[in-house]
Design a protein around this motif. Structure first.
Motif, mmCIF file in Angstrom:
data_model
loop_
_atom_site.group_PDB
_atom_site.id
_atom_site.type_symbol
_atom_site.label_atom_id
_atom_site.label_comp_id
_atom_site.label_asym_id
_atom_site.label_seq_id
_atom_site.Cartn_x
_atom_site.Cartn_y
_atom_site.Cartn_z
ATOM 1 N N UNK A 125 -7.899 -54.833 -44.782
ATOM 2 C CA UNK A 125 -6.985 -54.310 -45.789
ATOM 3 C C UNK A 125 -7.562 -53.057 -46.407
ATOM 4 N N UNK A 126 -7.289 -51.906 -45.792
ATOM 5 C CA UNK A 126 -7.914 -50.657 -46.243
ATOM 6 C C UNK A 126 -7.007 -49.921 -47.224
ATOM 7 N N UNK A 127 -6.846 -50.528 -48.404
ATOM 8 C CA UNK A 127 -6.111 -49.889 -49.488
ATOM 9 C C UNK A 127 -7.076 -49.233 -50.448
ATOM 10 N N UNK A 128 -6.730 -49.234 -51.735
ATOM 11 C CA UNK A 128 -7.585 -48.584 -52.739
ATOM 12 C C UNK A 128 -8.975 -49.211 -52.800
ATOM 13 N N UNK A 129 -9.031 -50.562 -52.804
ATOM 14 C CA UNK A 129 -10.332 -51.226 -52.876
ATOM 15 C C UNK A 129 -11.121 -50.966 -51.601
ATOM 16 N N UNK A 130 -10.450 -51.065 -50.458
ATOM 17 C CA UNK A 130 -11.119 -50.826 -49.186
ATOM 18 C C UNK A 130 -11.710 -49.434 -49.088
ATOM 19 N N UNK A 144 -18.746 -49.336 -40.302
ATOM 20 C CA UNK A 144 -17.552 -49.788 -41.006
ATOM 21 C C UNK A 144 -16.361 -49.813 -40.058
ATOM 22 N N UNK A 145 -15.728 -50.974 -39.955
ATOM 23 C CA UNK A 145 -14.486 -51.098 -39.213
ATOM 24 C C UNK A 145 -13.427 -51.605 -40.199
ATOM 25 N N UNK A 146 -12.186 -51.233 -40.000
ATOM 26 C CA UNK A 146 -11.160 -51.590 -40.981
ATOM 27 C C UNK A 146 -9.793 -51.706 -40.338
ATOM 28 N N UNK A 147 -8.960 -52.558 -40.928
ATOM 29 C CA UNK A 147 -7.573 -52.688 -40.489
ATOM 30 C C UNK A 147 -6.641 -52.382 -41.652
ATOM 31 N N UNK A 148 -5.472 -51.873 -41.292
ATOM 32 C CA UNK A 148 -4.451 -51.498 -42.258
ATOM 33 C C UNK A 148 -3.113 -51.545 -41.537
ATOM 34 N N UNK A 149 -2.075 -51.980 -42.220
ATOM 35 C CA UNK A 149 -0.767 -52.078 -41.573
ATOM 36 C C UNK A 149 -0.294 -50.724 -41.073
ATOM 37 N N UNK A 150 -0.501 -49.696 -41.864
ATOM 38 C CA UNK A 150 -0.101 -48.353 -41.434
ATOM 39 C C UNK A 150 -1.099 -47.340 -41.969
ATOM 40 N N UNK A 151 -1.742 -46.628 -41.058
ATOM 41 C CA UNK A 151 -2.724 -45.633 -41.467
ATOM 42 C C UNK A 151 -2.067 -44.325 -41.899
ATOM 43 N N UNK A 152 -0.742 -44.245 -41.787
ATOM 44 C CA UNK A 152 -0.032 -43.046 -42.244
ATOM 45 C C UNK A 152 0.377 -43.159 -43.703
#
Length: 302
Positions: A125-130, A144-152
């Motif tokens: 979950x790469x939002x504000x906290x991520x 560091x590896x990260x997932x996010x629903x949409x990187x755009x």
């Protein structure tokens, strides 16, 4: 100058007086259908933070009450949560509970801990906290590896930054693949119908044996029984959590008996810096509403 009055009201008396107020600032108290139905003059409910799972948004919407939260990225809430995630990581790596036992027994030089250096950290979950977490992790020498629903999404905020901070990016469907290559998994997801219990038996089994799990988001992202079983079997190397399945957390819960579990009382965002910043946002919104001006600094959800 008009004198301002501050009403000190016990939580149990809030339902009796809620009809007198136009704005409600929610912290930990549940703002359910019954309470909202009594708020006859309410115009705005603002969460003192980000998580709105304690507010019945549908009930508020039906009564014409706007609901909003304070974006974490501009108040210091996100960076405070990021620092707590690192605190929990370091506590698990250096075996915080075992160190206290050593102190109690007047032992020196034990336990042998580990470092962040060289570890692969999966930010789920790469939002504000991520984003804030990645900024602070980079100097530790981690991958560091990260997932996010949409990187755009929020591309203006992440432009360039994510390219420098994240070594490998993935989508939500990649979470188990990423968990299988991580030494530490950090949950930074929002809680909703799709993410509740996302850290389940299948996810935990996909994690490396002995890897660590940190949760600074919401307790119900983790399936309780699966987490307990993974600790009992020794597959999960450690659990650091600032949030729990029920809050306040039962101090006699079986999960807390493990030496490789660290629990803090939902204080990741509770810092002087973040509270002062959020209080200013609330004050500004109250003045804007009084003046009939557009409300800024908050994020509406209905």
């Amino acid at each position: 100058m008009r004198k301002r009055r501050v009403d000190i009201i016990p939580c149990e008396d809030v339902p009796k007086v809620i009809s007198n107020y136009h704005i409600c600032v929610v912290k930990m108290m549940k703002f359910d259908f019954d309470l909202i139905s009594r708020a006859s003059q309410m115009k705005l409910i603002v969460q003192f933070g980000v998580g709105l799972d304690g507010v019945d948004v549908d009930a508020a919407t039906k009564r014409g009450i706007k609901v909003a939260r304070i974006p974490s990225g501009v108040t210091g809430n996100a960076l405070s949560c990021a620092e707590m995630a690192i605190y929990l990581m370091l506590g698990l790596l250096r075996k915080q509970k075992e160190m206290q036992i050593a102190v109690d027994h007047k032992m020196l030089g034990v336990p042998t801990g580990d470092t962040l250096l060289g570890k692969t950290v999966f930010i789920m979950g790469f939002g504000n906290i991520g984003l804030e977490l990645a900024k602070r992790l980079r100097p530790f020498g981690v991958r560091i590896i990260a997932t996010k629903r949409s990187w755009t999404e929020n591309s203006s905020q992440l432009n360039g930054a994510s390219e420098d901070l994240v070594d490998q990016k993935g989508a939500h469907e990649d979470i188990q693949k990423f968990a299988s290559i991580a030494d530490i998994v950090v949950c930074c997801l929002c809680l909703n119908s799709e993410t509740v219990g996302v850290v389940n038996k299948s996810f935990l089994s996909s994690m490396r044996k002995g890897s660590l799990l940190v949760n600074v988001a919401r307790g119900r992202l983790l399936d309780y029984q699966s987490t307990l079983h993974s600790l009992e079997s020794g597959h999960l190397g450690g659990l650091g959590m600032d949030v729990a399945w029920t809050e306040p957390f039962d101090p006699n819960d079986p999960i807390l008996k493990f030496n490789n579990v660290i629990c803090t009382p939902h204080v990741a965002g509770v810092t002087e810096h973040s509270y002062r910043s959020m209080a200013k946002v609330i004050g500004d919104v109250a003045l804007q509403m009084h003046a009939g001006s557009p409300l800024t600094g908050i994020e509406f959800v209905n």
